[in-house]
Design a protein around this motif. Structure first.
Motif, mmCIF file in Angstrom:
data_model
loop_
_atom_site.group_PDB
_atom_site.id
_atom_site.type_symbol
_atom_site.label_atom_id
_atom_site.label_comp_id
_atom_site.label_asym_id
_atom_site.label_seq_id
_atom_site.Cartn_x
_atom_site.Cartn_y
_atom_site.Cartn_z
ATOM 1 N N GLU A 240 0.825 -1.217 0.000
ATOM 2 C CA GLU A 240 0.000 0.000 0.000
ATOM 3 C C GLU A 240 0.855 1.262 0.000
ATOM 4 N N HIS A 241 2.069 1.162 0.549
ATOM 5 C CA HIS A 241 2.939 2.331 0.676
ATOM 6 C C HIS A 241 4.244 2.137 -0.094
ATOM 7 N N LEU A 242 4.155 1.458 -1.214
ATOM 8 C CA LEU A 242 5.340 1.059 -1.968
ATOM 9 C C LEU A 242 6.207 2.250 -2.364
ATOM 10 N N ASP A 243 5.578 3.364 -2.734
ATOM 11 C CA ASP A 243 6.326 4.522 -3.230
ATOM 12 C C ASP A 243 6.390 5.666 -2.233
ATOM 13 N N LEU A 244 6.116 5.368 -0.969
ATOM 14 C CA LEU A 244 6.210 6.388 0.068
ATOM 15 C C LEU A 244 7.670 6.809 0.243
ATOM 16 N N PRO A 245 7.946 8.108 0.411
ATOM 17 C CA PRO A 245 9.334 8.535 0.648
ATOM 18 C C PRO A 245 9.911 7.852 1.896
ATOM 19 N N LYS A 246 11.207 7.573 1.851
ATOM 20 C CA LYS A 246 11.834 6.843 2.955
ATOM 21 C C LYS A 246 11.648 7.539 4.296
ATOM 22 N N GLU A 247 11.735 8.863 4.303
ATOM 23 C CA GLU A 247 11.583 9.600 5.562
ATOM 24 C C GLU A 247 10.217 9.355 6.176
ATOM 25 N N ALA A 256 4.409 3.106 14.762
ATOM 26 C CA ALA A 256 3.833 1.773 15.013
ATOM 27 C C ALA A 256 4.647 1.021 16.052
ATOM 28 N N PHE A 257 5.962 1.160 15.994
ATOM 29 C CA PHE A 257 6.861 0.518 16.958
ATOM 30 C C PHE A 257 6.604 1.055 18.369
ATOM 31 N N ALA A 258 6.489 2.378 18.482
ATOM 32 C CA ALA A 258 6.272 3.006 19.787
ATOM 33 C C ALA A 258 4.943 2.581 20.405
ATOM 34 N N GLU A 259 3.948 2.346 19.570
ATOM 35 C CA GLU A 259 2.627 1.963 20.068
ATOM 36 C C GLU A 259 2.606 0.559 20.656
ATOM 37 N N MET A 260 3.470 -0.331 20.144
ATOM 38 C CA MET A 260 3.347 -1.732 20.547
ATOM 39 C C MET A 260 4.447 -2.245 21.473
ATOM 40 N N ILE A 261 5.577 -1.538 21.603
ATOM 41 C CA ILE A 261 6.721 -2.111 22.301
ATOM 42 C C ILE A 261 6.575 -2.076 23.824
ATOM 43 N N GLY A 262 5.693 -1.234 24.350
ATOM 44 C CA GLY A 262 5.425 -1.264 25.785
ATOM 45 C C GLY A 262 6.379 -0.464 26.634
ATOM 46 N N CYS A 263 7.107 0.476 26.031
ATOM 47 C CA CYS A 263 7.995 1.349 26.798
ATOM 48 C C CYS A 263 8.128 2.666 26.042
ATOM 49 N N ALA A 264 8.723 3.652 26.712
ATOM 50 C CA ALA A 264 8.924 4.946 26.051
ATOM 51 C C ALA A 264 9.920 4.786 24.903
ATOM 52 N N VAL A 265 9.585 5.360 23.760
ATOM 53 C CA VAL A 265 10.448 5.281 22.577
ATOM 54 C C VAL A 265 10.745 6.704 22.112
ATOM 55 N N PRO A 266 11.952 7.197 22.345
ATOM 56 C CA PRO A 266 12.291 8.552 21.892
ATOM 57 C C PRO A 266 12.524 8.591 20.386
ATOM 58 N N ALA A 267 12.805 9.764 19.888
ATOM 59 C CA ALA A 267 13.199 9.882 18.478
ATOM 60 C C ALA A 267 14.553 9.208 18.298
ATOM 61 N N PRO A 268 14.745 8.452 17.247
ATOM 62 C CA PRO A 268 16.040 7.782 17.036
ATOM 63 C C PRO A 268 17.130 8.789 16.698
ATOM 64 N N ILE A 269 18.365 8.441 17.036
ATOM 65 C CA ILE A 269 19.488 9.303 16.661
ATOM 66 C C ILE A 269 20.070 8.897 15.311
ATOM 67 N N SER A 270 19.656 7.730 14.819
ATOM 68 C CA SER A 270 20.036 7.309 13.466
ATOM 69 C C SER A 270 18.899 6.467 12.909
ATOM 70 N N SER A 271 18.716 6.521 11.609
ATOM 71 C CA SER A 271 17.656 5.725 10.981
ATOM 72 C C SER A 271 17.938 5.583 9.500
ATOM 73 N N LEU A 272 17.431 4.514 8.929
ATOM 74 C CA LEU A 272 17.500 4.312 7.482
ATOM 75 C C LEU A 272 16.371 3.383 7.073
ATOM 76 N N ALA A 273 16.027 3.419 5.816
ATOM 77 C CA ALA A 273 14.954 2.577 5.275
ATOM 78 C C ALA A 273 15.428 1.944 3.982
ATOM 79 N N HIS A 274 14.958 0.727 3.746
ATOM 80 C CA HIS A 274 15.284 0.017 2.503
ATOM 81 C C HIS A 274 14.037 -0.720 2.033
ATOM 82 N N ARG A 275 13.744 -0.602 0.757
ATOM 83 C CA ARG A 275 12.581 -1.283 0.189
ATOM 84 C C ARG A 275 13.035 -2.530 -0.555
ATOM 85 N N TRP A 276 12.561 -3.700 -0.054
ATOM 86 C CA TRP A 276 12.777 -4.956 -0.760
ATOM 87 C C TRP A 276 11.570 -5.170 -1.672
#
Length: 328
Positions: A240-247, A256-276
């Motif tokens: 559904e989001h095949l062409d969504l920008p990586k950011e 989605a991760f913050a909603e389910m992991i069960g603890c406080a999740v701050p903004a990451p200090i590094s991140s990257l995305a890859h589409r398979w």
């Protein structure tokens, strides 16, 4: 020039075939469109350390593959991974241990394919666009217009949609490969300066944009200054989001991760995305390999069997077996 066997693709299927052929005294030449080997077992360097963005682990059920994995283990290429395993479903995060033995490459998944490649002749950053037959031998043409050959046999070890295009000389094989539907997956890695306050090290996720997550440092041989996590989106969300920008992919999967992991999740200090784009086949098959032995044309990959890492290795072995049987 003496002819040899061309192998297109240096993922596990192609390297499995290459090793079996070389062990049988054959000469091979590998071609790879990327800068390194591994396919979906490739790893990526980042500020948070080396990351497995594709295959997260693998299992060994077939006796032949299990024996091979044990040899890899004795050589230090792989190790068992026994994470604190959880599941998330219907809004609930729960501890879900199982008895499954999981293996990972050490210190990264690509260690396996790098070891298998060894000193085999390979041309990287060479995308083969056409496989055609001359009077007696095969020739390959790349996207820069250069020809490679001659080759007595060709093994195509790429995802099914790419294999279909290269199998034009064998319409029945091309049609079979074209019939294989493959699912995409968005993969995101994010690193945190302070470890997240959770016992979760791996989790199968349902009812979410995510399908899987893993804590990188829980895997053997992984070190890094950051607490880095790899998230895989579900096939449905990825389609559904095949062409969504990586950011934006990173932002949405972080949420989605913050909603389910069960603890406080701050903004990451590094991140990257890859589409398979071709992460896995929708369904398994029992071909083992697609082959026209009279033509000397073969196609192998995980999509010929189970879709798993084990299936890729077994398919490469079967391609080599069928090719060698025809040469005898």
């Amino acid at each position: 020039m003496s002819s040899s066997i061309a192998i297109i693709g240096t993922g596990l299927a192609g390297l499995s075939a290459a090793q079996a052929l070389v062990n049988a005294g054959q000469t091979v030449q590998l071609f790879e469109k990327s800068r390194g080997s591994g396919g979906r077992m490739a790893s990526r360097r980042s500020d948070g350390g080396t990351l497995d963005l594709g295959a997260q682990y693998f299992t060994a059920r077939d006796r032949r593959f299990l024996e091979t994995v044990r040899r890899w283990n004795s050589r230090g290429w792989v190790a068992e991974w026994a994470p604190n395993l959880y599941s998330f479903s219907a809004g609930q995060l729960s501890y879900s241990p199982d008895e499954q033995t999981r293996w990972v490459g050490t210190p990264r998944m690509s260690s396996i394919t790098r070891a298998l490649l060894g000193a085999l002749p390979v041309q990287f950053t060479c995308r083969i666009s056409e496989v055609f037959r001359g009077t007696r031998h095969w020739q390959l043409q790349d996207t820069d217009g250069e020809n490679h050959g001659p080759f007595s046999q060709v093994i195509i070890a790429t995802p099914a949609p790419q294999a279909s295009a290269l199998l034009a000389a064998a319409p029945k094989l091309a049609g079979a490969a074209a019939s294989v539907a493959m699912e995409p997956t968005w993969a995101v890695a994010m690193g945190f300066s302070v470890p997240l306050d959770t016992p979760v090290e791996a989790c199968f996720v349902q009812d979410s944009p995510l399908s899987w997550l893993a804590r990188n440092r829980s895997k053997p041989g992984r070190n890094g200054a950051q607490d880095t996590w790899v998230l895989h989106a579900s096939s449905a969300w990825s389609r559904e989001h095949l062409d969504l920008p990586k950011e934006q992919v990173i932002e949405e999967l972080h949420g989605a991760f913050a909603e389910m992991i069960g603890c406080a999740v701050p903004a990451p200090i590094s991140s990257l995305a890859h589409r398979w784009l071709y992460a896995r086949p929708v369904s398994s098959h029992e071909w083992g390999v697609l082959a026209d032995a009279d033509l000397g044309l073969y196609a192998c990959g995980d999509w010929c069997l189970s879709g798993r890492v084990e299936g890729a290795w077994l398919s490469g072995q079967e391609a080599a077996r069928r090719l060698l049987a025809h040469l005898q």
